[in-house]
Write an enzyme that holds these catalytic residues in place. Structure first.
Site: not given
Length: 250
Positions: A138, A151
């Site tokens: 990400s 995350y």
């Protein structure tokens, strides 16, 4: 990665980026197997998209991963690409003791899941003439979003894991690609209507173009993610961190 003739397994492809990528790869000519936990959803995907195969898998369960690997080895002996797509993203307030539950769940899905998948499928991939492992990190692996600390951490770990895996496989025929999405309009964190997130179809089109034109790429970076990916190298890290933090600061 040859997007026109691979046999690709994508666990976590029952929605969002995963399903979109599965359909794009199938349209390009690859054989695609979608993995997920919900049998009824897998059946729906198979019915709505003829030619897509499915397998039930829970990437938090080593027994489920082993069963899926054995099943696919029988049904798709030419399987030569694994995309470790499965992931979750949940906000967590680190001042709240309950945030530990979110952290542990996120690590199980986003970090242990991909590591277990690679461990299970790598022997079969190494036996193919050429093969691909695509991990999914990400933009938040490079500059974090304060609202989702675990995350961010798991995606940074996936980046590091991918780098090490690539080095260890240097003398093999297995290519390691890291897909680095920006914020994208999916149901992840309720971003499907977000003005700051990239439209899903635009993201998928750019990803497929990059895979087509850069078949030896180590990272797939759409233009929108370079704002985060290159922030530190370009001396913009604190500015980008401030922008991300301002959106969610309490």
């Amino acid at each position: 990665m040859n997007i026109t003739s691979s046999t690709v397994f994508i666990p976590g492809a029952t929605s969002g980026i995963g399903l979109g990528l599965a359909l794009r790869l199938q349209a390009a000519g690859s054989t695609v197997i979608v993995g997920g936990r919900r049998t009824e959803l897998l059946q729906q995907i198979a019915a709505e998209h003829p030619g897509i195969d499915t397998v039930e898998i829970d990437t938090t369960d080593p027994v489920s991963i082993a069963a899926a690997q054995a099943d696919l080895a029988r049904r798709h002996p030419a399987l030569d690409a694994l995309v470790t797509m499965a992931g979750i993203m949940e906000p967590e307030d680190l001042r709240d003791p309950a945030s530990l539950d979110v952290a542990e769940r996120t690590i199980a899905v986003n970090l242990l899941g991909p590591i277990r998948l690679v461990n299970a499928f790598l022997p079969g991939l190494l036996a193919q003439p050429t093969a691909t492992v695509m991990t999914v990190s990400s933009g938040l692996a490079y500059v974090p979003l304060a609202a989702t600390p675990t995350y961010n951490a798991t995606k940074a770990a996936i980046h590091s894991f991918s780098e090490s895996l690539r080095v260890q496989l240097t003398k093999s025929k297995v290519q390691v690609i890291e897909l680095v999405p920006p914020a994208t309009r999916t149901t992840l964190m309720g971003q499907q209507n977000s003005d700051v997130a990239m439209p899903l179809e635009e993201f998928l089109t750019e990803v497929m173009d990059l895979l087509r034109t850069q078949p030896d790429a180590e990272q797939i970076l759409v233009e929108r993610v370079k704002w985060q990916r290159n922030a530190e190298a370009e001396g913009r890290y604190q500015d980008v961190l401030n922008v991300l933090s301002a959106r969610y600061r309490d």
